[in-house]
Design a protein around this motif. Structure first.
Motif, PDB file in Angstrom:
ATOM      1  N   THR A   1       0.833  -1.208   0.000  1.00 20.60           N
ATOM      2  CA  THR A   1       0.000   0.000   0.000  1.00 20.60           C
ATOM      3  C   THR A   1       0.863   1.251   0.000  1.00 20.60           C
ATOM      4  O   THR A   1       0.604   2.203  -0.742  1.00 20.60           O
TER       5      THR A   1
ATOM      6  N   ASP B   1      -5.669  -1.578  -4.956  1.00 18.55           N
ATOM      7  CA  ASP B   1      -5.070  -2.146  -3.751  1.00 18.55           C
ATOM      8  C   ASP B   1      -6.030  -3.183  -3.167  1.00 18.55           C
ATOM      9  O   ASP B   1      -7.027  -2.829  -2.550  1.00 18.55           O
ATOM     10  N   GLU B   2      -5.719  -4.425  -3.388  1.00 20.66           N
ATOM     11  CA  GLU B   2      -6.566  -5.541  -2.963  1.00 20.66           C
ATOM     12  C   GLU B   2      -8.035  -5.312  -3.306  1.00 20.66           C
ATOM     13  O   GLU B   2      -8.896  -5.272  -2.430  1.00 20.66           O
TER      14      GLU B   2
ATOM     15  N   GLN C   1      -7.309   0.389  -0.360  1.00 19.23           N
ATOM     16  CA  GLN C   1      -7.530  -0.925   0.257  1.00 19.23           C
ATOM     17  C   GLN C   1      -8.731  -0.880   1.191  1.00 19.23           C
ATOM     18  O   GLN C   1      -9.582  -1.751   1.172  1.00 19.23           O
TER      19      GLN C   1
HETATM   20 MG   LIG Z   1      -2.060  -2.842   1.943  1.00 20.14          MG
END
Ligand SMILES: [Mg+2]
Ligand SMILES: Nc1ncnc2c1ncn2[C@@H]1O[C@H](COP(=O)(O)OP(=O)(O)OP(=O)(O)O)[C@@H](O)[C@H]1O
Lengths: 376, 312
Positions: free
Chosen positions: B45, B159-160, B85
């Motif tokens: 991140t 991010d994810e 995220q």
């Molecule tokens: Mg992360």
């Protein structure tokens, strides 16, 4: 990459929607000022009347009796009895049965006529200085009226000379003779400062705390767009508060509005902006909404205590005046009182305006330097 | 024009004296799907945030779409879409208001139509007036994804994006990603899912802020140089415990009813296999090392290197 009106509008619209959805906060923004007005205006009466008074009368001529009548009708004093000795009066003051003891000396009337300038002693319970203030301020006038009415013939020769008697008062605390007329305009300064600072401080920290700041600053939005977009809705709130306030001042408290509306308008806009800027500055320091709230309260204390709202500015020690001068409310308070009560025009408030302007410049400068466009 | 969408060198970031990203180099080719993998707290991140100007690197340089990441984050932000995220849209705005807000931020001309289309694609058209905060976790994720793509950026930093998303939606999402990449959009995506990693063209793997390996996804296992055996049979638990103590075995990982036994020392592992096969209790088959074994190996290996002191 310059300022975009479209993005500014987007932030503005978003803030308005969020404000509308957050009903409790919105209600508080309108409710708090009304509540404060009612509390300060009605409940907290710093000009109490009918205070228990004892009299030690060593002279009971017509003039002395007229003085007692005058005191009674003024509403400040409730003459409850006679004391015969100084000790008795002292005891009554100490145990609270009396707030005042008036001592009229022997041969008072004769000495007045002869021009010996006798002294009337007003001993006051000073433990609550504010409570005694109004009565103390009124006594001299009461005595003058009483004497001129009863002894008019005998005194014509002395009409323009210094009063033929003197009233000795144990020095009292007298906050500018506070009445609701005086306190209500001052309240506007406090209410605006309290809500404006806190709301903006919280509104910006809220983005950081909820994590929405990350999405917000990952878009091309500029700091100026965020700042203005967030501040504007609260300017609107400030207008509503001021409107409510002016209406209440007029309808509930008969506070006059003597001066120039333009001067008032310019002044309160400047004041709103300076407070919003202060809120913005706080939001660059605080890490959470709780902290933002606490810092806001922290700034509120000096605003209430050192601005001249609670205690007269001139009576404060030098260091307190120095701090007070750095507080926007100090200058706005003077401005509002001048405009509403003393009929001031634009020219009369110029000094107050530029002082607020300087404070604002400093705050904005620091806030912009501190505002981060990143998450570091 | 450069052939890469993103290129960074020497990227370094410390938080309170701890190096979270350490001298990272990364090149993301244009139009590729670039997988960004690494254990929790490894700095993914943080790296992505530095690439789009949300964090200032302590050291290092780089460019994104030809714009300098240190000086021109303004231009970068206009041309990328970043999905955080953690859900970071406004929970007290409705789905439509959120999309509309984002669209306004990018000064889109046909805003209404775009927002309508995004709602349609999401399948949320009939719930447009629902507050975003009342959506389920997976739906929030999908909304955030739609929001970061609404201005059709050239680069997507995700991010994810599929954490907590159901398998069907995940499949749809990857179809969409591949479609976009086909149109020339560059996608940098961090993930913990191996089935997603294998769909990437390129992969970078980081641990404790350091890049351990990067390259074409299909070449990663051979770059690591693992040999792997597949073991089937009864009482795998006991065997697993025994193999773990064996010096010839690098790592043992269980996948359902099979064990993947791998090691960097091919000869030593072969000896173990021969010995075990002779016992005739289990079936041993040689297999090509997969990404998952490679990453498990890298993880264990990096822990040896950095010790547990680097753990978050
Ligand atoms: Mg992360
Ligand atoms: N703002 C910050 N302040 C201090 N430390 C931070 C900050 N942001 C991240 N870190 C630390 O940096 C390290 C890397 O965090 P990062 O979020 O980049 O990891 P990640 O690879 O994204 O992990 P995950 O897979 O769990 O999302 C962590 O140890 C984290 O605690």
């Amino acid at each position: 990459m310059r300022f975009s009106l479209a993005r500014f509008r987007a932030v503005l619209v978003k803030e308005f929607i969020q404000m509308r959805r957050d009903r409790i906060t919105f209600a508080m923004m309108i409710g708090v000022p009304i509540m404060q007005l009612l509390l300060f205006g009605y409940a907290i009466n710093s000009d109490p009347r009918h205070l228990p008074t004892l009299v030690e009368m060593a002279d009971d001529g017509p003039a002395s009796r007229a003085i007692l009548m005058g005191m009674q009708t003024s509403g400040y004093f409730e003459v409850e009895g006679i004391v015969t000795s100084a000790e008795e009066g002292d005891r009554a003051l100490r145990d609270g049965t009396a707030s005042f003891v008036v001592v009229i000396p022997p041969d008072f009337e004769r000495d007045v006529v002869r021009g010996h300038s006798p002294q009337i002693l007003l001993a006051a319970d000073a433990s609550d200085p504010a409570a005694a203030g109004g009565a103390v301020a009124a006594i001299s006038g009461i005595v003058t009226t009483a004497i001129s009415e009863t002894l008019s013939g005998a005194l014509t020769y002395a009409a323009s000379s210094p009063p033929p008697f003197s009233v000795v008062v144990h020095r009292q605390f007298n906050p500018e003779g506070q009445t609701s007329t005086n306190i209500v305009p001052g309240l506007l300064a406090i209410i605006l400062s309290m809500t404006m600072v806190m709301i903006t401080a919280v509104a910006i920290v809220r983005e950081t705390e909820r994590g929405t700041m990350e999405t917000l600053i990952s878009t091309p939005v500029r700091p100026g767009e965020v700042m203005l977009g967030k501040i504007f809705p609260y300017v609107f709130v400030g207008y509503v508060q001021t409107g409510v306030f002016l209406a209440a001042a007029r309808i509930l408290f008969d506070v006059p509005f003597l001066g120039s509306p333009l001067a008032f308008f310019v002044g309160f806009n400047l004041y709103i902006i300076v407070n919003l800027a202060l809120g913005f500055l706080i939001s660059t320091i605080a890490r959470s909404q709780m902290q933002a709230m606490q810092i806001s309260f922290f700034t509120l204390l000096p605003t209430i205590l050192l601005s001249g709202f609670m205690f007269p500015f001139a009576g404060m020690p030098g260091w307190a005046q120095a701090i007070g001068s750095a507080i926007p409310a100090t200058h706005f308070l003077r401005l509002v009182r001048k405009v509403m009560l003393k009929g001031a025009e634009m020219a009369d408030i110029a000094t107050d305006l530029w002082r607020i302007g300087i404070i604002m410049a400093v705050i904005v400068l620091i806030a912009l330097r501190r505002y981060r466009q990143t998450l570091d | 024009m450069s052939e890469h969408a993103i290129s960074v060198r020497g990227l370094t970031k410390s938080f309170s004296g701890r190096r979270v990203v350490d001298n990272l180099e990364m090149v993301v080719p244009k139009g590729s799907i670039y997988g960004f993998l690494g254990p929790n707290g490894s700095g993914k991140t943080t790296t992505i945030r530095m690439m789009c100007g949300l964090l200032t690197p302590d050291a290092g340089e780089g460019d994104c779409l030809g714009f300098d990441i240190l000086q021109q984050s303004g231009q970068i932000k206009e041309n990328i879409g970043y999905m955080t995220q953690k859900f970071s849209l406004y929970e007290d705005l409705t789905i439509r208001e959120n999309l509309d807000f984002v669209a306004r931020m990018y000064k889109m001309t046909n805003r209404k139509a775009r927002v309508d289309k995004a709602l349609e694609d999401l399948g949320l058209a009939d719930r447009a007036k629902q507050l975003a905060g009342t959506l389920s976790g997976g739906w929030k994720q999908r909304l955030a994804l739609a929001a970061c793509m609404i201005h059709e950026p050239e680069v997507l930093l995700l991010d994810e994006p599929t954490a907590g998303v159901d398998p069907k939606a995940r499949r749809d999402f990857w179809d969409e990603i591949r479609r976009l990449a086909g149109k020339g959009v560059t996608v940098l995506v961090s993930t913990h899912y191996m089935d997603e990693a294998v769909q990437c063209d390129y992969i970078a793997y980081i641990a404790y802020g350091k890049k351990l390996i990067d390259g074409l996804a299909r070449e990663i296992p051979s770059m690591v140089g693992l040999s792997t055996w597949l073991v089937e049979g009864p009482e795998l638990g006991a065997l697993e415990a025994a193999l773990r103590k064996d010096p010839g075995v690098g790592q043992v990982a269980r996948f359902g009813t099979v064990l993947h036994v791998s090691g960097i020392d091919t000869a030593a592992l072969e000896k173990v296999a021969e010995r075990e096969t002779a016992k005739k209790t289990h079936d041993w088959t040689r297999k090509e090392a997969g990404l998952e074994e490679a990453f498990i190996y890298l993880m264990a290996h990096s822990q040896d290197n950095f010790g547990s002191g680097g753990q978050a």
